[in-house]
Motif scaffolding. Structure first.
Motif, PDB file in Angstrom:
ATOM      1  N   ASN A  48     137.165 -41.428  50.832  1.00 49.39           N
ATOM      2  CA  ASN A  48     137.047 -40.044  51.284  1.00 49.39           C
ATOM      3  C   ASN A  48     138.111 -39.185  50.615  1.00 49.39           C
ATOM      4  N   ASN A  51     137.180 -38.918  46.798  1.00 43.47           N
ATOM      5  CA  ASN A  51     136.041 -38.027  46.573  1.00 43.47           C
ATOM      6  C   ASN A  51     136.435 -36.562  46.698  1.00 43.47           C
ATOM      7  N   GLN A  52     137.410 -36.278  47.566  1.00 44.56           N
ATOM      8  CA  GLN A  52     137.895 -34.900  47.676  1.00 44.56           C
ATOM      9  C   GLN A  52     138.447 -34.426  46.340  1.00 44.56           C
ATOM     10  N   LEU A  54     137.728 -35.939  43.281  1.00 48.54           N
ATOM     11  CA  LEU A  54     136.678 -36.029  42.267  1.00 48.54           C
ATOM     12  C   LEU A  54     135.741 -34.824  42.314  1.00 48.54           C
ATOM     13  N   ASN A  55     135.656 -34.202  43.465  1.00 52.69           N
ATOM     14  CA  ASN A  55     134.799 -33.021  43.622  1.00 52.69           C
ATOM     15  C   ASN A  55     135.525 -31.716  43.325  1.00 52.69           C
ATOM     16  N   ASN A  56     136.818 -31.822  42.974  1.00 54.54           N
ATOM     17  CA  ASN A  56     137.619 -30.640  42.663  1.00 54.54           C
ATOM     18  C   ASN A  56     137.565 -30.385  41.150  1.00 54.54           C
ATOM     19  N   LYS A  57     136.880 -29.351  40.740  1.00 55.86           N
ATOM     20  CA  LYS A  57     136.662 -29.071  39.311  1.00 55.86           C
ATOM     21  C   LYS A  57     137.716 -28.125  38.713  1.00 55.86           C
ATOM     22  N   SER A  78     141.573 -31.305  34.153  1.00 54.20           N
ATOM     23  CA  SER A  78     140.814 -31.076  35.386  1.00 54.20           C
ATOM     24  C   SER A  78     141.279 -32.076  36.438  1.00 54.20           C
ATOM     25  N   ALA A  80     139.564 -33.467  38.774  1.00 53.17           N
ATOM     26  CA  ALA A  80     138.594 -34.558  38.897  1.00 53.17           C
ATOM     27  C   ALA A  80     138.834 -35.636  37.848  1.00 53.17           C
ATOM     28  N   LYS A  84     139.943 -39.551  38.289  1.00 54.27           N
ATOM     29  CA  LYS A  84     139.049 -40.603  37.785  1.00 54.27           C
ATOM     30  C   LYS A  84     139.754 -41.532  36.803  1.00 54.27           C
TER      31      LYS A  84
END
Length: 258
Positions: A48, A51-52, A54-57, A78, A80, A84
């Motif tokens: 969780n 993912n917070q 990874l979803n931040n662009k 970036s 994300a 990663k």
């Protein structure tokens, strides 16, 4: 890359599992922690957090200290992509959380916050812990603080600045149960941080050094740390070097594959 593969082959050739361990303390640690089945709830909490990020662009400008990144060509990155590529892997996060849950350290110091994923792994392992985490880059620390706030992680204090300045202040008049070293992968800096941190330990404290085979300098630093008179037990898992200071233990070094 070739040298890393060569070091891993050497590691495998000399490593063992719990059956090659004759220290009751280390045998119990390996059997009931490192080899124990991972907690699914802990894994969900970590994913969780990840993912917070990874979803931040959004893109930030990263300030680096020590050896720079081998993955990024520019300091504009970036969030994300940092999460990663440069963030702690899911497997390592799960093991780190398990180690914290096993020993349950309360007072913790971390060198190298980055985006806060390793800090989150530690906090998930023991929600009662109080963590001081040192970070050199203001921009990444802002993202980490957003993560901690969103996840309701209380008791996490980010200190921003060069470790040469922030670490002496952090260890002054403090005792830490656990210190996690994950910043500035040079021999000189790693040994300096190690020696500075020795003033803040007690008999049951333990250190964890990330990326001890990252380069030749880190490997050299790890070998010197093992020889230090304050160190009694070390566990080399290839990913990490774990150090214990238990005076009741005979000096021994273990190489454990996990």
């Amino acid at each position: 890359m070739i040298s890393i593969i060569r070091e891993y082959i050497k590691f495998i050739s000399k490593s063992s599992n719990q059956h090659g361990v004759h220290s009751p303390f280390v045998y119990h640690f390996v059997t009931n922690c490192l080899y124990k089945k991972r907690n699914n709830e802990f894994q969900k909490l970590f994913l969780n957090c990840k993912n917070q990020l990874l979803n931040n662009k959004k893109t930030i400008t990263v300030k680096e200290f020590g050896i720079g990144s081998t993955f990024f060509k520019t300091n504009k990155r970036s969030i994300a992509r940092i999460a990663k590529i440069a963030g702690i892997t899911n497997k390592k996060a799960s093991i780190l959380t398990g180690i914290i849950h096993y020993f349950k350290p309360l007072n913790i110091l971390e060198l190298g916050t980055s985006l806060g994923l390793s800090t989150s792994s530690i906090k998930i392992g023991n929600k009662k812990s109080k963590i001081i985490t040192l970070e050199g880059c203001l921009e990444t620390s802002k993202i980490a603080q957003q993560l901690f706030d969103h996840q309701n992680f209380d008791g996490v204090d980010i200190v921003i600045g060069d470790f040469a300045e922030t670490l002496p202040l952090a260890v002054k008049n403090n005792l830490f149960d656990f210190i996690y070293f994950d910043g500035n992968h040079t021999k000189k800096a790693t040994l300096e941080y190690f020696k500075l941190s020795l003033s803040s330990i007690h008999n049951d404290s333990f250190f964890l050094f990330d990326d001890i085979y990252w380069n030749y300098e880190m490997k050299q630093a790890w070998e010197e740390i093992k020889k230090h008179p304050s160190v009694t037990i070390t566990v080399d898992t290839y990913q990490w070097g774990i150090v214990f200071f238990r005076k009741e233990q005979q000096k021994e070094h273990f190489t454990i594959r996990i």
